[in-house]
Enzyme design. Sequence first.
Site, PDB file in Angstrom:
ATOM      1  N   GLU A 163       0.838  -1.198   0.000  1.00  0.00           N
ATOM      2  CA  GLU A 163       0.000   0.000   0.000  1.00  0.00           C
ATOM      3  C   GLU A 163       0.874   1.251   0.000  1.00  0.00           C
ATOM      4  OE1 GLU A 163      -4.173  -1.110   1.996  1.00  0.00           O
ATOM      5  OE2 GLU A 163      -2.761  -0.224   3.383  1.00  0.00           O
ATOM      6  N   CYS A 183     -11.006   2.613   6.054  1.00  0.00           N
ATOM      7  CA  CYS A 183     -10.414   3.907   6.394  1.00  0.00           C
ATOM      8  C   CYS A 183     -10.846   5.016   5.447  1.00  0.00           C
ATOM      9  CB  CYS A 183      -8.889   3.792   6.394  1.00  0.00           C
ATOM     10  SG  CYS A 183      -8.230   2.940   4.958  1.00  0.00           S
TER      11      CYS A 183
END
Lengths: 655, 655
Positions: free
Chosen positions: A319, A403
């Site tokens: 990520e 998120c």
Amino acid sequence: MRLLVRWKILFLMLVLSNGVIAQNKLQQYQNVNFSRVQITDDFWKPKIEKVSLVTIPVCIDQTEVKTPRIQNFEIAAGKRQGKFKGIFYDDSDVFKALEAMAYSLKNHPDAKMEKKADDWIDLIAAAQLADGYINTYYSLQFPEKRWTDMSMHEDYNGGHLIEAAVAYYDATGKRKLLDVAIRFANHFNSLFGPGKRDWVTGHQELELALVKLYKTTREEKYLKLADWLLSERGHKKAVGYTWTDWKDTAYAQDIKPVKEQKEITGHAVRAMYMYTGAADVAALTGDEGYMNAMKDVWEDVVYRNMYITGGIGSSGGNEGFGVDYELPNENAYCETCASVGMVLWNQRMAMLTGESKYIDVLEKSLYNGALDGISLAGDKFFYGNVLASTGRQARRDWFGTACCPANIARLIESLGNYIYGFNNNSLWVNLFVGSNTAVTVNDQVIPVTMKTNYPWDGEVELGLSPQKKTRFALRMRIPGWAQGSAVPGGLYNFQDASASNITVNLNGKKIEYTVDKGYLVIDREWNTNDKITLSLPMDIKRVNSRAEVKANVERVAIQRGPIIYCVEGMDNAGKTMNLVLPKSSQLVISKQMVLNESVVSIQTDATVVSISANGDDVKTEKRKITAIPYYTWNNRGAGQMLVWLPQRILDIKVN
Amino acid sequence: MRLLVRWKILFLMLVLSNGVIAQNKLQQYQNVNFSRVQITDDFWKPKIEKVSLVTIPVCIDQTEVKTPRIQNFEIAAGKRQGKFKGIFYDDSDVFKALEAMAYSLKNHPDAKMEKKADDWIDLIAAAQLADGYINTYYSLQFPEKRWTDMSMHEDYNGGHLIEAAVAYYDATGKRKLLDVAIRFANHFNSLFGPGKRDWVTGHQELELALVKLYKTTREEKYLKLADWLLSERGHKKAVGYTWTDWKDTAYAQDIKPVKEQKEITGHAVRAMYMYTGAADVAALTGDEGYMNAMKDVWEDVVYRNMYITGGIGSSGGNEGFGVDYELPNENAYCETCASVGMVLWNQRMAMLTGESKYIDVLEKSLYNGALDGISLAGDKFFYGNVLASTGRQARRDWFGTACCPANIARLIESLGNYIYGFNNNSLWVNLFVGSNTAVTVNDQVIPVTMKTNYPWDGEVELGLSPQKKTRFALRMRIPGWAQGSAVPGGLYNFQDASASNITVNLNGKKIEYTVDKGYLVIDREWNTNDKITLSLPMDIKRVNSRAEVKANVERVAIQRGPIIYCVEGMDNAGKTMNLVLPKSSQLVISKQMVLNESVVSIQTDATVVSISANGDDVKTEKRKITAIPYYTWNNRGAGQMLVWLPQRILDIKVN
């Protein structure tokens, strides 16, 4: 010893400045808080309303009804029987939704939403342990293991608790969540710090949150703690890390001390939050070490590792950041949260330096990489934001790791934070958003009005109306893109880089102006009803990449103003992977609706390769194609999409 | 009570059978051990030599020099200072390399390799704790945590220790490693079992290993323990699992009791090892519960979830099974170890049932999915085995998780295990591999010679030379592919499914034969120098998928004998994604070298779509293209590859 001296000076400054947090010499200006900015335009105002009316209710529903996030707090609060369900960082989504709700309440007071927030806050307060610890994953399952594993996001969750608490206190004046946050911060401070236990945040966030808590409470210890947490990194102090395979400390920017970092590494959101926190600390402590490091790191991001959308973190594996110039389009990760982080960090860099290039990057990430993360209707989301699609991507209602939705919601609700800045002798205009505010400069309250159809139109009318003549410098950003620079550092370049015609009028008369650090500066005595009109050239730009970006060789992207365009199958007979945009074709603007969004689209003649009816042969023809703003794609169903169009037939695939 | 009775019967059978492990009524025959089979052909013999001379030395070098796997044992043995380095399952690679070395020593005695193995075994023995526990990850770091987390591969590593120990004892007669394995097994048995603690293996492997230990030691408790471990699954007993996000019990086939499983789920290698162990237990205990479940599971694998290469586990996310019929080619995972597992499991299923369909699948996985995992030179490996490539894949020297190299090495070294089978009245010929052996049937030792150029040629000459006339049934497999069936269950089908001409000669005269369970059966009195010649038709077959496999719609694959073909850029002007294979084009065989491998390749006229010189236009032409055996691709550098060719132009992409 020297550290102590520094802290004493800081304390003195605070006292002398009559309670207002001192601006350190490192910070050139501070931003006008969103709560003092009324956004009035046709672009952002409807988006902010949509977040209040659609996105936040979606977040509430997902957090409370469709997933057990609130349920975990109910169990921890003793209101319900059961076991913890979910992932160890799920508490943070509750806090981030609360933070978005707080901003929304400021923008659009809503008794029902406030009641919901108060109910959640009651649960959170009841779930807090007597010593201040709060984290339902541990407290419901194995409280004895708390604070043993730095990768388990106890710090990250706590940071979001603090951010929510500060926001809610600012919005409503209610202290209950703030007191929870303070107890948590004090608990953390009792365990960790100089002479106490070490702690390396596994997912940075607590640092920037502690600075916010410091600004709200004026308790110096929180700022110290943030600074100390930053200083903990890079000394091989991380322990635990059972959660991930990413024991590699580069993943969490823990390979070198922050002040010695020169290159961007690892997980993109962690990096953005860390540097945001470091910038916040530097602004208050005057510590140039952070700033010097961050300038190098920023160049590494923007010169070698950023997509043209302002998205960062090309690699899904971590990520985060990969090899310099390795920016694949179809497999771009470009997490929405990382673009939100780019907005946060670049705002801090801009305030520290007064340089417009940071706002250029902020604007790019905001209008493209971040805005792409939320659907036009406000109810669906992208976690990653690719720059090319064969149709596999679809916006989603929610994510296991959730998120992004609340993150983009809180960013849009707090957009007003990024428009204006001020110090005692200057007013900064960073973003062009129709809005009203009032800013105190040179000890006078200056009512400010901005009118514009930006980003579709380059005309910006700024009205300044001091009650009495007041001298100050107006600093209005001249975007890099209006001066022939696609991005700082030359990772992307306009094919036609000749400077365009920018005009500035003062009360109807064209004036000469100087440019300093990327801002046009008009330093004069301002009078009631003064009007400045800035005209930015809205040419359509063809953009090329540096040759090092292999993914974009012989390809072109389209930009107009801050907006990056893409072609989507929806507008182009269902396909985009068969389109070629020759260098010679003319690009013209058009008006178009994408769902309910009125946008400027771009039309041009493309070379289109297609299959004969029997599937035995192929043919080539010219056809008009349409490009739409990148942030609007995938709102009319899944399908093909392309940002970087080939300028000739690069490859031929028949299956 | 009934369980006890069953075990007593088993014990009685063992005693009565004079020490030879009894064949249960469930098992139709047993395989001839590789150590009694001398492979003489031009296909496998050089591959086995290459594994001995190249692959195993590579494994030794990687295990001992380039990575700290042996070093961990040195530290645990007290021969070196330091900390554990690597991943918690790294010990298993040492054991698997030792197992491959053991087989190699049997095939090619080599004093230097044996010395290396003995040195490693000394270290392993010295690293074992007094109570029999052995696992350097735990013993060097947190011995107090051992056996607390079922996901941490203590069982898996122990299983590979046992397999290595049995193999090394069989190969050399040396007991040292076997004694280590026995101590480990006894330690495990002292902690876990009925009335003791529960244990659900997090990565199955120990089950099948314990059966091997039982066969070697004839200690019934190991078989019981294997059976008990299988019975532990599916009752929500798994604890720990901190390592992965895969708390989903389907991942480790723990969602239902093994005997109730009907569908394949989760991690492919775990599944294969588990069912192999279950088949081994069933064969010895006579428990039909495992067999009934496995028949359903096997159909779910072969009818809906297997690639045409015999590869399984389509999804990289779980290294395992996904949705039925979802078999993407470019993103196929198809771990090499999973194909090895298919060989293991299908061998057991074949012995249990006597049905040839299991060998059909074994052969498919062996010659395609598994063999693709090792380079022709024996020094590079694929972890996953895609069926289409745009050039991103490259064979690699080694992997962080290095299960595959030693796994394919041990399979090839022990290839002799899969050729012949026997019981007291029959001789089975399962695979066609030039070789010599001697099998005891009907109490007579029967020398057997097989000569063939299989898989390139369909002529198989089998010589049987009993010293005196002996009656038994010869059962030679008639491959499904020779009878018009691409795979059992119809997931793949030949376009022309008409049965081909199979002929059988006995001592030069064509004979009629009957077929039972897929085997031609000749039940007669055999005499010295009897010769049977089986001629299998080596037509080139076009294969289509069931329509449910979306990835293969309107596509064709090429098969000849057991070999699946692919087109590789190397032979086709660098590109394969621009090729169409119309239904009408003729397929003809050719001889070709791929590096040093002499293969039958296939040539045909394709429709080729290409780009004009200036990049503005495309054209279509006919061109001769070449297909090579799938297992040989990516040996001449990375590049494009395609197994499933489109039959018309399916799509057109220009970038």
